[in-house]
Enzyme design. Structure first.
Site, PDB file in Angstrom:
ATOM      1  N   GLU A 259       0.871  -1.177   0.000  1.00 19.59           N
ATOM      2  CA  GLU A 259       0.000   0.000   0.000  1.00 19.59           C
ATOM      3  C   GLU A 259       0.901   1.217   0.000  1.00 19.59           C
ATOM      4  O   GLU A 259       1.733   1.382   0.899  1.00 19.59           O
ATOM      5  CB  GLU A 259      -0.918   0.031   1.220  1.00 19.59           C
ATOM      6  N   CYS A 293      -2.487   7.334   4.774  1.00 13.34           N
ATOM      7  CA  CYS A 293      -2.463   7.064   3.331  1.00 13.34           C
ATOM      8  C   CYS A 293      -3.808   7.310   2.675  1.00 13.34           C
ATOM      9  O   CYS A 293      -3.865   7.720   1.518  1.00 13.34           O
ATOM     10  CB  CYS A 293      -2.030   5.621   3.077  1.00 13.34           C
TER      11      CYS A 293
END
Length: 521
Positions: A259, A293
């Site tokens: 990720e 994120c």
């Protein structure tokens, strides 16, 4: 507030004391200090691992994994179940240490804690279902029994970042352990102690001591060594570093999941509830000080509701209480480092110098601590500004007008990133959301709806990642599919005395007949 903040720091230092002994490192080597973002004080020191330390950690985990893979999934589940209970019992300790290391607000620390508890619960309950052998259609009906098995990769390397030192250190490791793997974790150099506390709790829960190893030190030094030794890598971090890691994994032909970065958009459509959208945007943009994120960095608002949304949103942002300490009503904590503060301020000052309008925030707050920055809202951001396309990864958001849904979607998709998105609408949220090129889309929520849906995969498109975490994908990626086919009575070849031509004729007839049979889903 200072006394309460000091109490958190004191408890954090107390919890960190002694944990450094869990790191795999030769005695007498150099140490690496970890400092608290709230006040710059020392949290503790951990060893700087050498290449030989990393190789030893992988070898140790590999030897332990051979036994671990031989025990039943039910026995592995029991360990994770006990870990979950221990985690719940130690909530206050965990929150204190997370805050001491990362500088985040108490609520943001709790979101991490809750995520790990829920992840442990989900995979403990579903691991056997995901991993069980599955019958597949064989080469010939009745004659061929074909089964797909799931074989653990071996030793999984996990490289986790500083922004979520609890969730990203252990949540990816739990399904890997349940799948039968060993783990070698390299936490970020700024936040090693939360990971070490999780290791201690896992061992208290009955995890074999050698199965899960932790190595500490600078990522550029020991990360490549780790990648050279493990059988699969889980990485969370920047897109730039992720591409380097992917190349290294590719050279060894090992699996890789990541990720990476995001420049996540929110769309506020004409039929949105403006008040709810504004309140949701405050949390989506400034949770964890924007160091998330999947947090929102761009907001596209339909022109019909632009002004009322902007008024409600900026009022909410100005109302955020910023500061250190464990008070639950503190809305935003510190940034992690001086480098992060500099990046945030550079993006803001660049935008202002090129004509953007400051609507809220825009200042450092040294009166609160060395690394605090106000939650910041800008309008009039143009494509020549750093803020427009680069990931800021801090408490800054740009707000734009959109004339209709088509323009909002086009602007949202005009990015190298594709991690998360948010759409606010009374009726059209899901339809519009499906047009967005992102791995997750939250309707009438910022990021938590998809993040907390542990049965569904999450991850990024484009430069935002490869592979997925959560759900079936989040555990099966740590396994290799193995097909075992048992043939009965007849071989899939000419029988003794049969000519190849006759065999081919019979096979063609069988294939033709099978093609005419009713299809089953």
């Amino acid at each position: 507030m200072e006394r309460r903040s000091a109490t958190v720091m004191d408890r954090g230092r107390g919890l960190a004391a002694g944990l450094e002994g869990l790191v795999v490192a030769a005695p007498g080597g150099p140490k690496q200090a970890s400092y608290a973002p709230f006040d710059g004080s020392l949290v503790g020191e951990v060893p700087v691992c050498s290449a030989s330390d990393v190789r030893a950690a992988v070898d140790t985990a590999r030897a332990a994994q051979r036994h671990w893979t031989s025990i039943s999934v039910a026995e592995r589940r029991a360990v994770i179940r006990r870990f979950r209970r221990l985690l719940l019992d130690r909530e206050q300790d965990v929150l204190d240490l997370v805050q001491a290391e990362s500088g985040k607000a108490r609520l943001s620390a709790f979101e991490e804690f809750a995520d790990v508890v829920l992840t442990a619960d989900y995979y403990e309950r579903t691991a056997e279902r995901h991993l069980r052998p599955r019958r597949r259609k064989g080469a010939a009906p009745v004659l061929t029994r074909t089964t797909e098995y799931r074989v653990p990769k071996g030793v999984v390397g996990v490289i986790s970042p500083w922004n979520y030192p609890l969730t990203l250190a252990v949540s990816d490791a739990l399904p890997a352990l349940l799948a039968g793997n060993g783990i070698v974790l390299k936490p970020d150099a700024q936040t090693p102690f939360t990971a070490l506390l999780m290791l201690r709790l896992l061992r208290e829960a009955g995890l074999p001591a050698d199965l899960f190893q932790v190595v500490t030190g600078p990522g550029p030094d020991i990360g490549p060594v780790l990648i050279d030794q493990v059988d699969f890598l889980m990485f969370t971090g920047s897109s730039k570093t992720g591409k380097t890691v992917a190349r290294q994994c590719g050279e060894r032909l090992i699996g890789f999941s990541a990720e990476l970065g995001g420049k996540n958009p929110m769309l506020v459509l004409a039929d949105a509830d403006v008040g709810k959208a504004a309140a949701g945007a405050v949390h989506a943009c400034f949770s964890n000080s924007g160091q998330l994120c999947v947090s929102i960095e761009r907001i596209y608002v339909h022109t019909d509701v632009y002004q009322p949304f902007l008024a409600a949103f900026t009022a909410g942002v100005r109302g955020i209480r910023v500061g250190p300490g464990p008070d639950w009503d503190i809305g935003m904590g510190s940034l992690i480092s001086a480098a992060q503060v500099e990046r945030v301020d550079r993006h803001v000052q660049d935008a202002l110098a090129k004509g953007a309008q400051l609507l809220a925030g825009g200042r450092r707050r040294p009166d609160l601590g060395p690394l605090f920055y106000e939650p910041t809202v800008l309008a009039g951001v143009t494509q020549d500004m750093l803020l427009a396309r680069e990931e800021t990864f801090g408490p800054v958001v740009a707000v734009y007008r959109a004339v209709d849904d088509d323009e909002a979607v086009a602007l949202a998709n005009d990015s190298d990133f594709g991690l998360n998105a948010s759409v606010w609408s009374a009726r059209r949220g899901e339809v519009v959301g499906r047009r967005l090129l992102t791995g997750t889309v939250n309707v009438n929520e910022g990021y938590a709806a998809t993040w907390a849906s542990h049965d569904a995969p999450i991850g990024g498109m484009k430069d935002s990642g490869a592979g997925r975490r959560h759900g079936r994908e989040g555990i099966l990626k740590y396994t290799e599919p193995q097909t075992v086919a048992v043939q009965h009575l007849l071989r899939v070849a000419p029988t003794p005395g049969m000519s190849n031509r006759t065999y081919a004729h019979i096979m063609k007839g069988a294939i033709t007949l099978m093609g005419r049979l009713p299809r089953t889903r």
